[in-house]
Structures are given as C-alpha cells and as structure tokens.
Design an enzyme around this catalytic site. Sequence first.
Site, mmCIF file in Angstrom:
data_model
loop_
_atom_site.group_PDB
_atom_site.id
_atom_site.type_symbol
_atom_site.label_atom_id
_atom_site.label_comp_id
_atom_site.label_asym_id
_atom_site.label_seq_id
_atom_site.Cartn_x
_atom_site.Cartn_y
_atom_site.Cartn_z
ATOM 1 N N HIS A 103 0.683 -1.387 0.000
ATOM 2 C CA HIS A 103 -0.032 0.004 0.149
ATOM 3 C C HIS A 103 0.762 1.012 -0.008
ATOM 4 O O HIS A 103 0.356 2.439 0.383
ATOM 5 C CB HIS A 103 -1.062 -0.076 1.163
ATOM 6 C CG HIS A 103 -2.163 -1.109 1.151
ATOM 7 N ND1 HIS A 103 -1.959 -2.423 1.559
ATOM 8 C CD2 HIS A 103 -3.440 -1.083 0.724
ATOM 9 C CE1 HIS A 103 -3.123 -2.969 1.431
ATOM 10 N NE2 HIS A 103 -4.055 -1.951 0.961
ATOM 11 N N GLU A 150 -13.738 -8.884 -0.471
ATOM 12 C CA GLU A 150 -14.418 -7.419 -0.464
ATOM 13 C C GLU A 150 -15.076 -7.013 -1.959
ATOM 14 O O GLU A 150 -14.390 -5.916 -2.139
ATOM 15 C CB GLU A 150 -13.324 -6.671 0.181
ATOM 16 C CG GLU A 150 -12.980 -6.987 1.638
ATOM 17 C CD GLU A 150 -12.124 -5.607 2.268
ATOM 18 O OE1 GLU A 150 -12.769 -5.275 3.157
ATOM 19 O OE2 GLU A 150 -11.062 -5.474 1.828
ATOM 20 N N CYS A 167 -10.811 2.810 6.299
ATOM 21 C CA CYS A 167 -11.184 3.494 5.003
ATOM 22 C C CYS A 167 -12.447 4.118 4.857
ATOM 23 O O CYS A 167 -12.595 5.303 4.386
ATOM 24 C CB CYS A 167 -10.861 2.421 3.778
ATOM 25 S SG CYS A 167 -11.827 1.067 4.082
HETATM 26 ZN ZN LIG Z 1 -13.926 1.295 2.989
#
Ligand SMILES: [Zn+2]
Length: 669
Positions: free
Chosen positions: A168, A323, A407
């Site tokens: 990341h 996800e 997030c």
């Molecule tokens: Zn998120």
Amino acid sequence: MKKRMQNIFGIILPVMIIWITACSEMPKTTGDYPIQPVPFTSVAVKDKFWAPRIKRNHEVTIPIAFEQSEVTGRVKNFKIAGGLEEGEFCSIYPFDDSDVFKIIEGASYSLQTLPDPKLEAYLDTLIYYIGLAQEEDGYLFTIRNIMGDDSHPWIGSKRWEKTHILSHELYNLGHMYEAAVAHYQATGKRNFLHIALKSADLVDREFGWDKIENYPGHQEIEIGLVKLYRLTGEQKYLDLAKFFLDVRGPGGEEYNQAHKKVTEQDSAVGHAVRAAYMYSGIADVAALTNDKAYVDAISRIWEDIVYRKIYITGGIGATGGNEGFAEPYRLPNMSAYCETCSSIANIFWNHRMFLHQGDVKYLDILERTLYNGMISGVSLSGDRFFYPNPLASYGQHERQEWFGCACCPSNITRFIPSIPGYIYAKTAGRIYVNLYTENDAEVEMNDQTVRIQMKTDYPWDGKISLTINPEQPERFTFFLRIPGWARNQPVSGDLYYYMQDVEEKPQLQVNGKNTNYKLNEGYIRLNRKWKAGDQVELILPMPVTKVLAHEKVEDDQDRFALQRGPLVYCLEWPDQEGGKVFNLMADTEASFTTEFNPGLLQGVQVIKTTGISYSKTLENGLESKPVKITAIPYHVWANRGQGEMTVWIPMEEKAVRPFSFQVNSAAIN
Ligand SMILES: [Zn+2]
C-alpha cells in the site's frame, strides 16, 4: 462533542516554517473531459437533505475522524517518523497514513464552504508533521520510516518491493496527492503540495518503463497523479498515471485487477474499491489522452456491473471474502458487502463516465448509489459508520464508531462536502442539471456568469423550480435530466424493472406555460435565448413503485423492493407491529400510501401498506393475521438500535423466512 473538538483543535501550533505563498500562476491542461463539472464551490446547497449532512460532516464527522486518528496513533506515526516523538509504529495497518490524508482532503473541501480558522490551523500542524516524516529524497511511508524494512509482512525487505501485493505504499501516496491538491485549492498554501510533489517526483524517478516496472496492489495513485497533472501541467505525472495502468497484467491476480491488460478487461472482478478506483483512473487518463481502448474497456466493465452485479441500492461488491465482485447475478442480501468506499468509488467512476459521454445512464447509477448505498454508510448523528451496507439483517449489523481499517469513515469525510459538485455540468452552450436539490449556483458560461436558483424539496417531492439569471440575455441549452426512475427504467439493462410502469409523465412549464417536450437520451433540452428571471418548472411524479429483480437473482425471487423517487425503501423492526420483519408478507394488490413524517428519523417520507404477519402457534401450526406494514428509506435504517430489516419484501408465502417463525415461537413460549 464540544470538548472533544477543543481537544483536537486546541493543540498548540509548533513553531514551524511553512512555505506559504499565495496561489500563483499554474499552467492549465488542454484536452480533458468534453463535459466539465460545475465545481462544488460554485454551488451553495440549501436544502433539508444534503445541507444538514454537509454541516454535520464539518461539525461532527471530520473532528471525530481526526480525533480517532490521534487516539489510534495514525497522527503519532508521522510525529515519530519525523523525530518529534520516540516510539514504534503505533497503529495497525501499513495503509493507515492514508486515512489522515483523506480526512485532510475532506477538511479542505469543507473549509471552502464552511470557513474555520481553527481547522485550517490544525491542518497546518498535521502537514508540518507529515513534512518532517518525509525522507530527504521524498519517500514517505511511516511504517518503514519508523520500523525499517521487513517490519511488517506486507511491506517487504526494501522500498516498493511488495507494492503490487499488499504494501500500500503507492495507495497511501495517491491519497496524499489528492489531499494536497485539495488543500492547495482550498487555502492557496503550498506546504502540503510541496510534500506531495517531492514524493511524486521520487515515484517518477523510480517507476516507469525501464525503471521499476510494477503496479500498485491497491489502485488510487492514478487518480492522485492526474490531479497533480491537472494542477501543475507537468506531463510526467500524467505519463506516470498511464504507466501504472498499462503495466498491469497479464498474469497478476484477479483480486486487484492485474489478471489482464487493462484494455483487455471486460468484466468486473476482485476487490470492488480497487476496481472502481482503477476504472476512475482509466476514465481520467482516457479523457486526457483520448484513448479509445481505455474507454471501450471501462464501458464493457460498466455493462457487466450494471446488467449483472449491482444491488438495487447502487452498492457493489457481493462477497466479503474478496471484499468484491461475485459471479453474475449472485447478489445475496444479508451478506452483501457493498462497502461504503466502493459506493463512493462507484460514484467517482460513473461521474467520470458521464463527463466523457454525456449519457444519462451513468447519472442514474450515480444518483441511486448516492441516495442509498453511499449515504447509508454514516448515521444520522454523523458519528457512526457502516463498512458493509447489507440489504437485510437479523439485527447483527450496527454502525460502529470507527474501524481498525478505517477507510470508510475517512472516505465519508471527503466525499460529503464535494456532493454539490455533482449537481451541474457544462460545455460551451450547454448547462446540464443532473441532480435536483435546493441550491444557488453560478455557472460560468461563455463570457458571463449564469446564476441559477433551484427550489425543491427533492428527494421527498418531485417539484423543481428553476430561476435562470444570466447577466445578459443569451442563447444556450438547458439539459434537464429525467431520472431513470421517472422513465420506467430504474437502471439500464434488465437486472431491475418495475412491476408496473408508471403512466404519469413528468410535466414541464417554461415561464408559467405548459410546454411540450421530447425526451432526448434522458434529457429535456431547452434551447432558447435565456434572460434574467426566466422560470422553468419541472414536476417529476413520485408514485410508490415496486421493483422486481432478474429471475437469476435467487435472493430476490418472490419479493419486490419499494422505491419512491431516487430512494429505495426497507422494512425495519421499530415500524412494524411486534417489532419483527422477517415474518411479514406484503399484499401487492393493496394500496400503498405515503406521507412525510417530520418527527421520524429527522424527517422522512414513509410508505404504508398492508400485508400478512405469520407466526407459529404453540402447537407448531402456522398462524397468520392481517397487519399494517410501514417502510422507511433504506439509508436511514439502523439509527434506532439493532433489529430486523429487509429491502426485498416477500410477496409469496415461500419467501417468508422460517427462521422468524422460530423466533416468534420462542417469544410465545
Ligand atoms: Zn472502506
């Protein structure tokens, strides 16, 4: 709350030298989207729906997001990396830097409509810490800055080594670039922009063809680099954004969309936020480089999502394991992922698709997502958040104060203040009215400012009055969007459709006279010489509609969803007799009435009908009785405690969940 805010903003500004100069001349780009949005700074929203949310985001959400960033060590990481404090990396994930950047971005947007010197000073403090944390050559990644290589399984034994997997590093930087541009535009200060450009120059020196040929495992930097390019006119940032797209695939993982070259992708796979950020980046680069192969790819992917993989709430991402996207038509309701971030990313992407092509179908997805799957991500109080946004619940779901992986709340902080920027768009000679909400706007058109005043109670009422005030009379075309929900097409394709089409048509008046119109690709086009005080009135009929899903969507069979205007409805436990939902079946033949309830959930339009309630008898038989059923807008569910909720309402006995009978039976015993 007040005390908390004082704690946050009461931090003493360290003595610092910040390079602050006023906004200076920056070169501009030439080619870009053929349609340009009217920026949120030119649109003052004054309605009862969005204006209070924008204010609450400023007064509640942004302060608690910064507070959480302090409490969880996200801010401290910058201080330790910068040598101001001793200690170890003190939050959880290598991408935690990104939350601070996103909240700075949100605060910067918010400052432009809600000036706040304390907040602005706090941002300068944070930027000072961030600047100290940055290494001499521009590298910034607090976990490696503090702990060194190999200190976390995701980050690798040297810089950039695992960037295509989980480090990341580049994802963080993308958010930093977006935040730095926002902060510069809000304040005219270059302190954060200077840090961002130093970082981007490092990335440009190290990545590229014949340099490190690798891509980010979590897309985002592409969007940030395009923003740096637009601001500075430096071609290298655009080239680098394009490089990060072109270097993907084949042979990588579907999970992060690196399985094929981006121009060869034709279906939505993998992690939904990564995907939609990437599609947004592709749209940006395509607009700036006129790349047809890019546009073709994201157009194919768009159809795959909208025809087969999107929820009625506009949410995307069906499964939690990745996800992300599941196979076509697999859209489970209770385990729906529909991450708040993926809704925001989906809005970014659909807005860009519209700016490319001017097609109203993208705005139908944008509006659906905005009013349903996105805004459900934050509570009415502004201080509780959903990560996944399911379409059914036994009561196991509850908005949280914060998340280890934060997030979604940080994304909310930056998205809400920018919402007025989605209302209008323009080209030479055209003004598009894409969303309806009460506002005063100024649109630069040719060589003058056209002031537009919009009065409406949308989304609760479909009457919209526009007063158009050009400085001098001038001929141009007003494009008034007729939403898909008012054209008997809730979304493009056949994934969702109305049980019965609405006969009543939108009505139009210009200067008090009923006016015939022809719908042209979803718009009413009004071309005339406009003069100050001209009036346009549009009435969008808002009957209650029943929506059905494609027969391949198993979870929605023998059920319908209720929609009124842009809002999808749900049944929630506090509104039903007996406080349960899964034992209910609606009577599709019954009438559906609707009324505004100002005292409920800060004021919502409710829908009422009748149906049947099932319960088990003591002898294990089945008992049924007629009941009243009340539906509320989906986005306000879970503001009154935990309990049952469903968007898809049974209309056949077989769709009523036996689980609820047992619960009822237990209650009887
Ligand atoms: Zn998120």
